[in-house]
Design an enzyme around this catalytic site. Structure first.
Site, PDB file in Angstrom:
ATOM      1  N   CYS A 112       0.814  -1.229   0.000  1.00 20.40           N
ATOM      2  CA  CYS A 112       0.000   0.000   0.000  1.00 20.40           C
ATOM      3  C   CYS A 112       0.839   1.266   0.000  1.00 20.40           C
ATOM      4  O   CYS A 112       0.328   2.343  -0.302  1.00 20.40           O
ATOM      5  CB  CYS A 112      -0.955   0.011   1.185  1.00 20.40           C
ATOM      6  SG  CYS A 112      -2.023  -1.414   1.225  1.00 20.40           S
ATOM      7  N   HIS A 253      -3.200   6.959   2.950  1.00 21.26           N
ATOM      8  CA  HIS A 253      -3.634   5.679   2.404  1.00 21.26           C
ATOM      9  C   HIS A 253      -5.008   5.356   2.992  1.00 21.26           C
ATOM     10  O   HIS A 253      -5.222   5.493   4.194  1.00 21.26           O
ATOM     11  CB  HIS A 253      -2.611   4.595   2.764  1.00 21.26           C
ATOM     12  CG  HIS A 253      -3.086   3.216   2.459  1.00 21.26           C
ATOM     13  ND1 HIS A 253      -3.674   2.886   1.256  1.00 21.26           N
ATOM     14  CD2 HIS A 253      -3.083   2.076   3.202  1.00 21.26           C
ATOM     15  CE1 HIS A 253      -4.000   1.607   1.274  1.00 21.26           C
ATOM     16  NE2 HIS A 253      -3.654   1.098   2.438  1.00 21.26           N
ATOM     17  N   ASN A 283     -10.054  -0.500   0.703  1.00 23.34           N
ATOM     18  CA  ASN A 283      -8.601  -0.380   0.589  1.00 23.34           C
ATOM     19  C   ASN A 283      -8.176  -0.908  -0.787  1.00 23.34           C
ATOM     20  O   ASN A 283      -8.296  -2.097  -1.059  1.00 23.34           O
ATOM     21  CB  ASN A 283      -7.960  -1.193   1.719  1.00 23.34           C
ATOM     22  CG  ASN A 283      -6.444  -1.164   1.706  1.00 23.34           C
ATOM     23  OD1 ASN A 283      -5.830  -0.714   0.738  1.00 23.34           O
ATOM     24  ND2 ASN A 283      -5.850  -1.657   2.772  1.00 23.34           N
TER      25      ASN A 283
HETATM   26  N1  ACO Z   1     -17.852  -9.076  10.375  1.00 19.29           N
HETATM   27  C1  ACO Z   1     -18.243  -9.341  11.629  1.00 19.29           C
HETATM   28  N2  ACO Z   1     -17.386  -9.675  12.605  1.00 19.29           N
HETATM   29  C2  ACO Z   1     -16.075  -9.731  12.284  1.00 19.29           C
HETATM   30  C3  ACO Z   1     -15.600  -9.457  10.985  1.00 19.29           C
HETATM   31  C4  ACO Z   1     -16.556  -9.121  10.015  1.00 19.29           C
HETATM   32  N3  ACO Z   1     -16.205  -8.842   8.754  1.00 19.29           N
HETATM   33  N4  ACO Z   1     -14.257  -9.590  10.992  1.00 19.29           N
HETATM   34  C5  ACO Z   1     -13.903  -9.912  12.235  1.00 19.29           C
HETATM   35  N5  ACO Z   1     -14.992 -10.008  13.014  1.00 19.29           N
HETATM   36  C6  ACO Z   1     -15.071 -10.345  14.432  1.00 19.29           C
HETATM   37  C7  ACO Z   1     -13.812 -11.041  14.911  1.00 19.29           C
HETATM   38  O1  ACO Z   1     -13.900 -12.419  14.655  1.00 19.29           O
HETATM   39  C8  ACO Z   1     -13.834 -10.699  16.381  1.00 19.29           C
HETATM   40  O2  ACO Z   1     -14.737 -11.584  17.017  1.00 19.29           O
HETATM   41  P1  ACO Z   1     -14.348 -12.231  18.451  1.00 19.29           P
HETATM   42  O3  ACO Z   1     -14.189 -11.049  19.360  1.00 19.29           O
HETATM   43  O4  ACO Z   1     -15.532 -13.085  18.748  1.00 19.29           O
HETATM   44  O5  ACO Z   1     -13.064 -12.969  18.221  1.00 19.29           O
HETATM   45  C9  ACO Z   1     -14.447  -9.319  16.436  1.00 19.29           C
HETATM   46  O6  ACO Z   1     -15.127  -9.131  15.190  1.00 19.29           O
HETATM   47  C10 ACO Z   1     -13.448  -8.197  16.621  1.00 19.29           C
HETATM   48  O7  ACO Z   1     -12.404  -8.379  15.678  1.00 19.29           O
HETATM   49  P2  ACO Z   1     -11.139  -7.463  15.713  1.00 19.29           P
HETATM   50  O8  ACO Z   1     -10.132  -7.985  14.736  1.00 19.29           O
HETATM   51  O9  ACO Z   1     -10.707  -7.260  17.123  1.00 19.29           O
HETATM   52  O10 ACO Z   1     -11.735  -6.094  15.166  1.00 19.29           O
HETATM   53  P3  ACO Z   1     -11.034  -4.708  15.071  1.00 19.29           P
HETATM   54  O11 ACO Z   1     -11.834  -3.704  15.800  1.00 19.29           O
HETATM   55  O12 ACO Z   1      -9.563  -4.773  15.341  1.00 19.29           O
HETATM   56  O13 ACO Z   1     -11.196  -4.355  13.520  1.00 19.29           O
HETATM   57  C11 ACO Z   1     -10.002  -4.460  11.428  1.00 19.29           C
HETATM   58  C12 ACO Z   1     -10.668  -5.233  12.559  1.00 19.29           C
HETATM   59  C13 ACO Z   1     -11.066  -3.612  10.729  1.00 19.29           C
HETATM   60  C14 ACO Z   1      -9.401  -5.454  10.456  1.00 19.29           C
HETATM   61  C15 ACO Z   1      -8.912  -3.540  12.005  1.00 19.29           C
HETATM   62  O14 ACO Z   1      -8.084  -4.277  12.885  1.00 19.29           O
HETATM   63  C16 ACO Z   1      -8.063  -2.930  10.946  1.00 19.29           C
HETATM   64  O15 ACO Z   1      -8.516  -2.122  10.146  1.00 19.29           O
HETATM   65  N6  ACO Z   1      -6.751  -3.229  10.890  1.00 19.29           N
HETATM   66  C17 ACO Z   1      -5.858  -2.660   9.920  1.00 19.29           C
HETATM   67  C18 ACO Z   1      -6.039  -3.365   8.633  1.00 19.29           C
HETATM   68  C19 ACO Z   1      -5.373  -2.681   7.485  1.00 19.29           C
HETATM   69  O16 ACO Z   1      -5.358  -1.488   7.408  1.00 19.29           O
HETATM   70  N7  ACO Z   1      -4.850  -3.468   6.568  1.00 19.29           N
HETATM   71  C20 ACO Z   1      -4.347  -2.994   5.357  1.00 19.29           C
HETATM   72  C21 ACO Z   1      -2.900  -2.884   5.370  1.00 19.29           C
HETATM   73  S1  ACO Z   1      -2.368  -2.221   3.893  1.00 19.29           S
HETATM   74  C22 ACO Z   1      -1.850  -3.373   2.736  1.00 19.29           C
HETATM   75  O17 ACO Z   1      -0.696  -3.369   2.427  1.00 19.29           O
HETATM   76  C23 ACO Z   1      -2.776  -4.323   2.088  1.00 19.29           C
END
Ligand code: ACO
Length: 326
Positions: A112, A253, A283
């Site tokens: 990214c 980004h 993204n």
């Molecule tokens: N729908 C519903 N529930 C979900 C989903 C979904 N799509 N995905 C995960 N959950 C659940 C999980 O299983 C978890 O359940 P549990 O508590 O029973 O285990 C709960 O929701 C909370 O999950 P978390 O991972 O703690 O959620 P968080 O608030 O951290 O948000 C997210 C997750 C959106 C992925 C966040 O961590 C994030 O944005 N991280 C950065 C990701 C990013 O920017 N990546 C791109 C990098 S750039 C590149 O080079 C590609």
């Protein structure tokens, strides 16, 4: 010494819109969960048969740079989803755009952050005096590497492309003023595709396990992303003895609205100074900043004389920032 200036920008997003509501019919998720955790409402998905190079070509063709394909002598494409592993997708794009055969073409993978890395690379090559015009593209078909059964990742990504044309100007103080690039190579496991490369070539077993798809430790990526982007932004501001308040528009980004909000808080710069379109595209990795840059220009968010700060992070984990005076 002449400076590197952006002569024009273009972008392209596929027609097909995949909404959160539609995704919730295929994986256990909801519009409420996706929107509250990421800010995303919908993303674009390439049509069947539509490739990364097709999208890149569309973005380049609408760039308002006032130059033709024949004027370009350097093409750099930032992507993690080239049409095929070999050859470089930049060569396919060069051919589709009818560019001259004495154009230097290569791909760059910094995930990214790829567009910011490519911008810095192109600028240095132009500054060498050996190239006159560079086409820099960020293009991704992430729908081809996402595991559509993994709700923790598939809701976050989309397809698209953005392009800029760079040239040289004798006017001092204009264009790309500086960049700051870096990487946390100790965090490669946070966001990766483990199979399909030389250490783990694809096997029937790896395909069955969908190991050729993108995997992410979302929480860890989130924390490091905020730290890396904040540092990258601060470093470049310090380098140029600027205060955040002097930046007209930050183009971060577009991975997650909450990450952007955290940067806004850390830099003590209101959200109105940040360009945000993650709700419409999700993204799009290396395409995210050039798409946002093109939309920002076309909607009048950038005016002559303004300072714009680009800031990115991605798999690697890589990070980068760039400062531009228009
Ligand atoms: N729908 C519903 N529930 C979900 C989903 C979904 N799509 N995905 C995960 N959950 C659940 C999980 O299983 C978890 O359940 P549990 O508590 O029973 O285990 C709960 O929701 C909370 O999950 P978390 O991972 O703690 O959620 P968080 O608030 O951290 O948000 C997210 C997750 C959106 C992925 C966040 O961590 C994030 O944005 N991280 C950065 C990701 C990013 O920017 N990546 C791109 C990098 S750039 C590149 O080079 C590609």
């Amino acid at each position: 010494m002449p400076s590197t200036v952006i002569l024009g920008t273009g972008s392209y997003a596929p027609e097909r819109v995949l909404t959160n509501a539609e995704l919730s019919t295929t994986v256990d998720t909801s519009d409420e969960w996706i929107h509250s955790r990421s800010g995303i409402r919908e993303r674009r998905i390439a049509a069947p048969g539509e490739t990364t190079s097709d999208m890149a070509v569309r973005a380049a063709q609408v760039a308002d740079a006032g130059v033709t394909a024949a004027d370009i002598d350097l093409l750099i494409v930032a992507t993690i989803t080239p049409d095929q592993p070999l050859p470089a997708v930049s060569c396919l794009i060069q051919h589709k755009l009818g560019m001259r055969t004495n154009t230097a073409c290569f791909d760059l993978n910094a995930a990214c952050s790829g567009f910011v890395y490519a911008l810095d690379t192109a600028s240095a090559m132009l500054a060498s005096g050996r190239y006159r015009h560079a086409l820099v593209i960020g293009a991704e078909k992430l729908s081809s590497i996402v595991d559509w059964q993994d709700r923790t990742t598939c809701v976050l990504f989309g397809d698209g492309a953005g392009a800029i044309v760079l040239g040289l100007s004798e006017q001092p103080g204009l264009g790309l003023l500086g960049t700051k690039l870096g990487a946390y190579g100790d965090c490669t496991d946070l966001l990766c595709i483990t199979h399909g490369g030389s250490s783990n070539p694809t096997t029937p077993e790896s395909i069955a396990a969908r190991d050729h798809c993108l995997r992410m430790k979302g929480k860890e990526v989130f924390k490091l992303a905020v730290r890396a982007m904040d540092e990258a932004a601060r470093d470049i501001l310090e380098q140029h003895q600027l205060h955040a308040d002097q930046i007209g528009l930050v183009i971060p980004h577009q991975a997650n609205l909450r990450i952007i909000e955290a940067i806004s808080e850390y830099l003590e710069l209101p959200m109105e100074r940040f360009f945000v379109n993650v709700e419409r595209y999700g993204n799009t990795s290396a395409a995210s900043i050039p798409i946002a840059l093109d939309e920002a220009r076309r909607t009048g968010r950038i005016k002559p004389g303004d300072l714009t700060l680009l800031v990115a992070f991605g798999a690697g984990l890589t990070y980068g920032s760039a400062l531009i005076r228009w």
